[in-house]
Scaffold this motif. Structure first.
Motif, PDB file in Angstrom:
ATOM      1  N   GLU A   1       1.983   5.562   4.057  1.00 51.95           N
ATOM      2  CA  GLU A   1       1.086   5.457   2.911  1.00 51.95           C
ATOM      3  C   GLU A   1      -0.254   6.132   3.215  1.00 51.95           C
ATOM      4  O   GLU A   1      -0.702   6.170   4.362  1.00 51.95           O
ATOM      5  CB  GLU A   1       0.854   3.994   2.530  1.00 51.95           C
ATOM      6  CG  GLU A   1       2.076   3.299   1.950  1.00 51.95           C
ATOM      7  CD  GLU A   1       2.398   3.766   0.543  1.00 51.95           C
ATOM      8  OE1 GLU A   1       1.621   4.583  -0.012  1.00 51.95           O
ATOM      9  OE2 GLU A   1       3.427   3.314  -0.005  1.00 51.95           O
TER      10      GLU A   1
ATOM     11  N   ARG B   1       4.071  -1.691  -7.997  1.00 51.66           N
ATOM     12  CA  ARG B   1       3.699  -0.312  -7.668  1.00 51.66           C
ATOM     13  C   ARG B   1       3.992   0.625  -8.839  1.00 51.66           C
ATOM     14  O   ARG B   1       3.171   1.497  -9.167  1.00 51.66           O
ATOM     15  CB  ARG B   1       4.475   0.152  -6.423  1.00 51.66           C
ATOM     16  CG  ARG B   1       4.054   1.540  -5.889  1.00 51.66           C
ATOM     17  CD  ARG B   1       2.627   1.503  -5.354  1.00 51.66           C
ATOM     18  NE  ARG B   1       2.140   2.801  -4.869  1.00 51.66           N
ATOM     19  CZ  ARG B   1       2.246   3.222  -3.615  1.00 51.66           C
ATOM     20  NH1 ARG B   1       2.872   2.472  -2.711  1.00 51.66           N
ATOM     21  NH2 ARG B   1       1.735   4.369  -3.253  1.00 51.66           N
TER      22      ARG B   1
ATOM     23  N   LEU C   1       0.726  -2.631   0.387  1.00 55.33           N
ATOM     24  CA  LEU C   1       1.063  -1.396  -0.320  1.00 55.33           C
ATOM     25  C   LEU C   1       2.471  -0.980   0.111  1.00 55.33           C
ATOM     26  O   LEU C   1       2.680  -0.518   1.230  1.00 55.33           O
ATOM     27  CB  LEU C   1       0.056  -0.290  -0.005  1.00 55.33           C
ATOM     28  CG  LEU C   1       0.190   0.993  -0.827  1.00 55.33           C
ATOM     29  CD1 LEU C   1      -0.021   0.719  -2.308  1.00 55.33           C
ATOM     30  CD2 LEU C   1      -0.780   2.057  -0.329  1.00 55.33           C
ATOM     31  N   THR C   2       3.436  -1.177  -0.791  1.00 57.01           N
ATOM     32  CA  THR C   2       4.819  -0.786  -0.552  1.00 57.01           C
ATOM     33  C   THR C   2       5.343  -0.104  -1.818  1.00 57.01           C
ATOM     34  O   THR C   2       4.618   0.035  -2.798  1.00 57.01           O
ATOM     35  CB  THR C   2       5.701  -2.007  -0.233  1.00 57.01           C
ATOM     36  OG1 THR C   2       5.837  -2.826  -1.406  1.00 57.01           O
ATOM     37  CG2 THR C   2       5.111  -2.849   0.897  1.00 57.01           C
ATOM     38  N   ASN C   3       6.591   0.275  -1.820  1.00 53.14           N
ATOM     39  CA  ASN C   3       7.181   0.863  -3.019  1.00 53.14           C
ATOM     40  C   ASN C   3       7.254  -0.125  -4.178  1.00 53.14           C
ATOM     41  O   ASN C   3       7.358   0.276  -5.331  1.00 53.14           O
ATOM     42  CB  ASN C   3       8.598   1.367  -2.722  1.00 53.14           C
ATOM     43  CG  ASN C   3       8.591   2.696  -1.992  1.00 53.14           C
ATOM     44  OD1 ASN C   3       7.628   3.452  -2.076  1.00 53.14           O
ATOM     45  ND2 ASN C   3       9.660   2.967  -1.256  1.00 53.14           N
ATOM     46  N   ARG C   4       7.205  -1.420  -3.860  1.00 52.41           N
ATOM     47  CA  ARG C   4       7.363  -2.439  -4.897  1.00 52.41           C
ATOM     48  C   ARG C   4       6.065  -3.133  -5.279  1.00 52.41           C
ATOM     49  O   ARG C   4       5.942  -3.634  -6.393  1.00 52.41           O
ATOM     50  CB  ARG C   4       8.363  -3.503  -4.440  1.00 52.41           C
ATOM     51  CG  ARG C   4       9.767  -2.976  -4.228  1.00 52.41           C
ATOM     52  CD  ARG C   4      10.724  -4.094  -3.889  1.00 52.41           C
ATOM     53  NE  ARG C   4      12.075  -3.585  -3.693  1.00 52.41           N
ATOM     54  CZ  ARG C   4      13.125  -4.356  -3.435  1.00 52.41           C
ATOM     55  NH1 ARG C   4      12.974  -5.659  -3.330  1.00 52.41           N
ATOM     56  NH2 ARG C   4      14.323  -3.812  -3.277  1.00 52.41           N
ATOM     57  N   GLU C   5       5.132  -3.209  -4.361  1.00 53.99           N
ATOM     58  CA  GLU C   5       3.980  -4.092  -4.592  1.00 53.99           C
ATOM     59  C   GLU C   5       2.687  -3.496  -4.076  1.00 53.99           C
ATOM     60  O   GLU C   5       2.654  -2.790  -3.062  1.00 53.99           O
ATOM     61  CB  GLU C   5       4.223  -5.442  -3.894  1.00 53.99           C
ATOM     62  CG  GLU C   5       3.114  -6.450  -4.115  1.00 53.99           C
ATOM     63  CD  GLU C   5       3.308  -7.728  -3.304  1.00 53.99           C
ATOM     64  OE1 GLU C   5       2.513  -8.673  -3.514  1.00 53.99           O
ATOM     65  OE2 GLU C   5       4.215  -7.783  -2.459  1.00 53.99           O
ATOM     66  N   ILE C   6       1.614  -3.810  -4.806  1.00 55.31           N
ATOM     67  CA  ILE C   6       0.247  -3.583  -4.356  1.00 55.31           C
ATOM     68  C   ILE C   6      -0.445  -4.946  -4.401  1.00 55.31           C
ATOM     69  O   ILE C   6      -0.274  -5.697  -5.370  1.00 55.31           O
ATOM     70  CB  ILE C   6      -0.522  -2.635  -5.296  1.00 55.31           C
ATOM     71  CG1 ILE C   6       0.260  -1.349  -5.561  1.00 55.31           C
ATOM     72  CG2 ILE C   6      -1.912  -2.333  -4.752  1.00 55.31           C
ATOM     73  CD1 ILE C   6      -0.220  -0.601  -6.791  1.00 55.31           C
TER      74      ILE C   6
ATOM     75  N   VAL D   1      -3.217   3.696  -7.398  1.00 57.36           N
ATOM     76  CA  VAL D   1      -4.116   3.247  -6.321  1.00 57.36           C
ATOM     77  C   VAL D   1      -5.052   4.402  -5.991  1.00 57.36           C
ATOM     78  O   VAL D   1      -4.603   5.523  -5.736  1.00 57.36           O
ATOM     79  CB  VAL D   1      -3.306   2.869  -5.063  1.00 57.36           C
ATOM     80  CG1 VAL D   1      -4.252   2.283  -4.002  1.00 57.36           C
ATOM     81  CG2 VAL D   1      -2.196   1.902  -5.376  1.00 57.36           C
TER      82      VAL D   1
ATOM     83  N   ILE E   1      -7.265  -0.407  -8.497  1.00 54.23           N
ATOM     84  CA  ILE E   1      -5.916  -0.424  -9.049  1.00 54.23           C
ATOM     85  C   ILE E   1      -6.044  -0.334 -10.562  1.00 54.23           C
ATOM     86  O   ILE E   1      -6.765  -1.127 -11.179  1.00 54.23           O
ATOM     87  CB  ILE E   1      -5.152  -1.711  -8.674  1.00 54.23           C
ATOM     88  CG1 ILE E   1      -5.342  -2.049  -7.187  1.00 54.23           C
ATOM     89  CG2 ILE E   1      -3.689  -1.596  -9.052  1.00 54.23           C
ATOM     90  CD1 ILE E   1      -4.859  -1.004  -6.238  1.00 54.23           C
TER      91      ILE E   1
END
Length: 302
Positions: free
Chosen positions: A246, A296, A273-278, A301, A256
């Motif tokens: 990232e 996400r 911070l992942t592909n699914r969630e911030i 972001v 955001i």
């Protein structure tokens, strides 16, 4: 397990999407009624300025957008699942059609039908929310086209139910059902849209099966109590996950912002911070510190 606190207002279409999921999962939850228009003085301390409805609160953790809410509900209440037979791709992919294109058609129907009766402050608020302007006369003129498009898309569901299945993917409800249902529920307030829906007998029976799931066990909570609960929950030790590769690091100050409507940036310290969630850590004088979670997909972001 901490109480689920749900901030919504009863006519909210996206609010109904989650309420029916509560019913499907047989959940107990606390209901906090929030204003339909800005300002929202007891919401902003929890969300850092994010203005969409609904939001879900668990202690000092706040979940913005129905995607983030559904992800957390599946994690905490996995049975019954919203994704039977590995239908995650269909459920999430469907939501980007129903929550955007189909919903905009439903909005056109509702505003084209009831726009003259809506308070000016509500229309002004929704214009600001959409980032443009809402012309009620144009929406009234476009109502026949919106109804035609609505009927064309509902016909897909009618065909999908033609083999006698109870729900859109089979005999078990899934996120696909709740994705479609809230739009039918919302647009169906308009008499002309209700006639369109009633012209599809299988779809009508399906809506009755979804409605029969109910909303779970609801009890009321004041917004003041919800703020007190957030303030009492110590999240200073919360640590999230930053996925490898990232561009941002944990501890960075970021904003955001939704990429469609309600584009109000929320500022905080990045913790996930992942592909699914911030997720960000946000501080203010009213609740001290909260962890605000976003999906996400659909959020920027920076």
């Amino acid at each position: 397990m901490s109480d689920i606190i749900y901030h919504h207002y009863d006519p909210s279409p996206f609010g109904e999407k989650i309420r029916t999921i509560f019913g499907f999962k047989g959940m107990s939850w606390k209901s906090v009624q929030i204003p339909r228009v800005m300002p929202k003085p007891d919401v902003v301390p929890l969300t850092g300025g994010y203005r969409k409805t609904p939001i879900m609160q668990i202690g000092a953790h706040v979940y913005c957008d129905t995607q983030a809410i559904i992800q957390e509900l599946e994690k905490r209440y996995p049975d019954p699942t919203l994704f039977p037979d590995g239908s995650e791709f269909l459920g999430w992919g469907m939501s980007f059609w129903t929550d955007k294109l189909l919903f905009s058609t439903a909005v056109g129907i509702v505003f084209g039908t009831f726009g003259d009766q809506m308070p000016p402050e509500f229309v002004k608020d929704r214009s600001e929310y959409s980032g443009g302007s809402i012309n009620i006369e144009k929406m009234k003129a476009a109502l026949p086209v919106a109804l035609q498009q609505f009927a064309a898309m509902l016909d897909w569901a009618e065909q999908g139910l033609a083999d006698g299945r109870s729900f859109l993917l089979g005999e078990k409800p899934s996120l696909v059902d709740f994705d479609l249902y809230f739009n039918v529920w919302f647009a169906g307030r308009a008499p002309a849209a209700k006639k369109v829906i009633e012209a599809f007998p299988r779809l009508t029976a399906w809506t009755e099966r979804i409605a029969a799931l109910g909303h779970g066990e609801r009890t009321e909570l004041s917004s003041t109590e919800a703020l007190q609960i957030a303030k009492a929950d110590d999240v200073s030790g919360y640590r999230g996950v930053i996925a490898e590769g990232e561009a941002h690091s944990g501890g960075d100050t970021v904003t955001i912002t939704p990429n469609d409507s309600g584009r109000v940036p929320v500022t905080g310290e990045l913790v996930t911070l992942t592909n699914r969630e911030i997720a960000i850590r946000h501080q203010n004088d009213i609740v001290d510190e909260v962890i605000i979670h976003f999906p996400r997909a659909g959020f920027i972001v920076s």
